[in-house]
Scaffold this active site. Structure first.
Site, PDB file in Angstrom:
ATOM      1  N   ARG A 107     -12.751  -3.416   2.126  1.00 21.44           N
ATOM      2  CA  ARG A 107     -12.352  -2.744   0.879  1.00 21.44           C
ATOM      3  C   ARG A 107     -13.239  -1.520   0.756  1.00 21.44           C
ATOM      4  O   ARG A 107     -14.471  -1.626   0.729  1.00 21.44           O
ATOM      5  CB  ARG A 107     -12.535  -3.667  -0.327  1.00 21.44           C
ATOM      6  CG  ARG A 107     -12.502  -2.920  -1.644  1.00 21.44           C
ATOM      7  CD  ARG A 107     -12.461  -3.817  -2.847  1.00 21.44           C
ATOM      8  NE  ARG A 107     -11.167  -4.450  -2.962  1.00 21.44           N
ATOM      9  CZ  ARG A 107     -10.738  -5.077  -4.055  1.00 21.44           C
ATOM     10  NH1 ARG A 107     -11.511  -5.153  -5.120  1.00 21.44           N
ATOM     11  NH2 ARG A 107      -9.545  -5.629  -4.091  1.00 21.44           N
ATOM     12  N   HIS A 134      -3.016  -0.958  -1.471  1.00 24.99           N
ATOM     13  CA  HIS A 134      -3.528  -2.330  -1.610  1.00 24.99           C
ATOM     14  C   HIS A 134      -2.463  -3.297  -1.043  1.00 24.99           C
ATOM     15  O   HIS A 134      -1.844  -4.054  -1.791  1.00 24.99           O
ATOM     16  CB  HIS A 134      -3.817  -2.616  -3.087  1.00 24.99           C
ATOM     17  CG  HIS A 134      -4.666  -3.822  -3.332  1.00 24.99           C
ATOM     18  ND1 HIS A 134      -5.240  -4.574  -2.320  1.00 24.99           N
ATOM     19  CD2 HIS A 134      -5.044  -4.423  -4.502  1.00 24.99           C
ATOM     20  CE1 HIS A 134      -5.929  -5.568  -2.855  1.00 24.99           C
ATOM     21  NE2 HIS A 134      -5.827  -5.505  -4.167  1.00 24.99           N
ATOM     22  N   GLN A 137      -2.293  -7.233  -1.762  1.00 24.53           N
ATOM     23  CA  GLN A 137      -1.836  -7.569  -3.109  1.00 24.53           C
ATOM     24  C   GLN A 137      -0.316  -7.662  -3.160  1.00 24.53           C
ATOM     25  O   GLN A 137       0.250  -8.597  -3.736  1.00 24.53           O
ATOM     26  CB  GLN A 137      -2.315  -6.491  -4.098  1.00 24.53           C
ATOM     27  CG  GLN A 137      -1.872  -6.738  -5.521  1.00 24.53           C
ATOM     28  CD  GLN A 137      -2.521  -7.981  -6.114  1.00 24.53           C
ATOM     29  OE1 GLN A 137      -3.731  -8.113  -6.097  1.00 24.53           O
ATOM     30  NE2 GLN A 137      -1.714  -8.900  -6.635  1.00 24.53           N
ATOM     31  N   ASP A 218      -0.775  -2.158 -14.055  1.00 22.53           N
ATOM     32  CA  ASP A 218      -2.129  -2.281 -13.506  1.00 22.53           C
ATOM     33  C   ASP A 218      -3.059  -1.533 -14.457  1.00 22.53           C
ATOM     34  O   ASP A 218      -2.607  -0.812 -15.361  1.00 22.53           O
ATOM     35  CB  ASP A 218      -2.161  -1.684 -12.084  1.00 22.53           C
ATOM     36  CG  ASP A 218      -3.500  -1.882 -11.376  1.00 22.53           C
ATOM     37  OD1 ASP A 218      -4.326  -2.703 -11.841  1.00 22.53           O
ATOM     38  OD2 ASP A 218      -3.730  -1.203 -10.349  1.00 22.53           O
ATOM     39  N   CYS A 259      -1.894  -7.210 -11.006  1.00 27.17           N
ATOM     40  CA  CYS A 259      -2.747  -7.655  -9.891  1.00 27.17           C
ATOM     41  C   CYS A 259      -4.083  -8.203 -10.387  1.00 27.17           C
ATOM     42  O   CYS A 259      -4.742  -8.951  -9.664  1.00 27.17           O
ATOM     43  CB  CYS A 259      -2.963  -6.520  -8.900  1.00 27.17           C
ATOM     44  SG  CYS A 259      -3.893  -5.129  -9.570  1.00 27.17           S
ATOM     45  N   ARG A 287      -2.659 -14.672  -3.464  1.00 29.56           N
ATOM     46  CA  ARG A 287      -3.488 -13.837  -2.594  1.00 29.56           C
ATOM     47  C   ARG A 287      -4.005 -14.693  -1.444  1.00 29.56           C
ATOM     48  O   ARG A 287      -4.046 -14.267  -0.284  1.00 29.56           O
ATOM     49  CB  ARG A 287      -4.691 -13.263  -3.372  1.00 29.56           C
ATOM     50  CG  ARG A 287      -4.346 -12.306  -4.496  1.00 29.56           C
ATOM     51  CD  ARG A 287      -3.746 -11.028  -3.969  1.00 29.56           C
ATOM     52  NE  ARG A 287      -4.620 -10.351  -3.027  1.00 29.56           N
ATOM     53  CZ  ARG A 287      -5.667  -9.580  -3.355  1.00 29.56           C
ATOM     54  NH1 ARG A 287      -5.951  -9.361  -4.630  1.00 29.56           N
ATOM     55  NH2 ARG A 287      -6.395  -8.985  -2.427  1.00 29.56           N
TER      56      ARG A 287
HETATM   57  N1   CP Z   1      -6.352  -7.795  -7.474  1.00 29.22           N
HETATM   58  C1   CP Z   1      -7.504  -7.643  -6.820  1.00 29.22           C
HETATM   59  O1   CP Z   1      -7.567  -7.116  -5.702  1.00 29.22           O
HETATM   60  O2   CP Z   1      -8.584  -8.168  -7.468  1.00 29.22           O
HETATM   61  P1   CP Z   1     -10.119  -7.983  -7.084  1.00 29.22           P
HETATM   62  O3   CP Z   1     -10.466  -6.541  -7.320  1.00 29.22           O
HETATM   63  O4   CP Z   1     -10.855  -8.912  -8.005  1.00 29.22           O
HETATM   64  O5   CP Z   1     -10.310  -8.348  -5.639  1.00 29.22           O
HETATM   65  N1  NVA Z   2      -5.885  -0.059  -9.134  1.00 31.95           N
HETATM   66  C1  NVA Z   2      -7.008  -0.957  -9.193  1.00 31.95           C
HETATM   67  C2  NVA Z   2      -6.694  -2.235  -8.472  1.00 31.95           C
HETATM   68  C3  NVA Z   2      -7.786  -3.269  -8.513  1.00 31.95           C
HETATM   69  C4  NVA Z   2      -7.444  -4.504  -7.746  1.00 31.95           C
HETATM   70  C5  NVA Z   2      -8.231  -0.283  -8.602  1.00 31.95           C
HETATM   71  O1  NVA Z   2      -8.119   0.347  -7.546  1.00 31.95           O
HETATM   72  O2  NVA Z   2      -9.293  -0.367  -9.225  1.00 31.95           O
END
Ligand code: CP
Ligand code: NVA
Length: 301
Positions: A107, A134, A137, A218, A259, A287
């Site tokens: 990530r 993502h 997700q 989101d 998400c 997930r």
């Molecule tokens: N939805 C998601 O990716 O959550 P986290 O940021 O907690 O991993």
């Molecule tokens: N759009 C959000 C998703 C988190 C899982 C971010 O990138 O912070």
């Protein structure tokens, strides 16, 4: 080498195989305690590195638990603790990690970091979120939709809010899984131009959700967005909150997804999040199942 970098760079057939495998693995362990190992141990003797340059609850825990259920071992690494943040190149890091581990999940911020990791690693790399996409997700979201409302092909999905990284993976999925995607949000937060042609825009949210089978939103401020933009974004997005009035204009059996993490009563009201159409907890659980199938796909096990 089979990486899982994005939905649009994975073939529709492979994506379908991952979803089907996830559903089968989920049902095979239904009702068992979380720590129970799967009957098959496809990751036995495999070491998985989970690298986080941004915070995470779901991605971190679901990958870690998933690897353990399949018999593998994990190493959870924060970008800050690695030399990654201190001048060692991504390419060199990828080469070194490949000597220690069998699979890398990362990530990160810039998509380029993910792509360089994949280019120089000699083991598969999985995208655990970048500023742009993502994909894990959305694999969980497709699994969740189909569990509740059947095949997603031909269905209408409406995204209300910021045209962000999670939206981008939905847009890629709309093409690969053949569903209709509508974006409703302010012009200033329109998805990036690279996604043009994968979705349609309906500026008025009340019109956009008519006939929707799924309504998704989101956070209004993503991890890569500057905090200084918070107030401006809230002002621009307030009219796109998913509340009961909006859900009432979708199909009666329309699902609601987010998400998570959510900011309750900003992008979605608690009434919707905790209401009868919400599947957010299944979405979070999935997930785990979806990513287990993604890892097996990458490792060919
Ligand atoms: N939805 C998601 O990716 O959550 P986290 O940021 O907690 O991993
Ligand atoms: N759009 C959000 C998703 C988190 C899982 C971010 O990138 O912070």
């Amino acid at each position: 080498m089979t990486h899982f970098l994005d939905i649009h760079t994975t073939s529709p057939g492979d994506l379908r195989g991952i979803i089907d495998n996830a559903a089968a693995m989920k049902s095979a362990r239904a009702g068992l305690p979380k720590g129970t190992k799967d009957a098959d141990q496809p990751l036995a003797n495999q070491m998985v590195a989970l690298i986080f340059e941004k915070p995470s609850t779901r991605t971190r825990i679901s990958f870690d638990v998933g690897v353990r259920q399949m018999g593998g071992e994990t190493m959870v690494l924060s970008g800050k603790d690695m030399q990654l943040g201190h001048g060692e190149t991504i390419a060199d890091t990828a080469r070194v990690l490949s000597r220690y581990v069998d699979l890398i999940m990362i990530r990160t911020f810039e998509e380029q970091t993910l792509l360089e990791m994949a280019e120089y690693a000699s083991v598969p790399v999985i995208n655990g979120l970048t500023d742009r996409t993502h994909p894990c997700q959305i694999m969980a979201d497709i699994l969740t939709f189909e569990e509740h409302n059947g095949p997603i092909k031909g269905k209408k999905v409406v995204w209300s809010g910021d045209g962000n990284n999670v939206f981008a993976s939905f847009a890629h999925a709309a093409k690969q899984f053949d569903f209709d995607l509508v974006f409703t949000g302010p012009e200033t937060l329109q998805p990036e131009a690279a996604l043009d042609g994968l979705y349609t825009t309906v500026r008025n949210p009340d019109e956009a959700v008519q006939g929707a089978d799924l309504v998704v939103t989101d956070t209004w401020v993503s991890m890569h967005d500057p905090q200084s933009a918070r107030e401006r974004r809230h002002n621009q997005l307030r009219g796109y909150q998913v509340n009961k009035d909006l859900m009432d204009k979708a199909k009666p059996d329309a699902l609601f997804m987010h998400c998570l993490p959510a900011h309750r009563d900003d992008e979605a009201t608690s009434e919707v999040m905790d209401g009868p159409n919400s599947v957010i907890w299944d979405e979070a659980e999935n997930r785990l199942h979806a990513q287990k199938a993604v890892m097996r796909y990458c490792l060919g096990t």
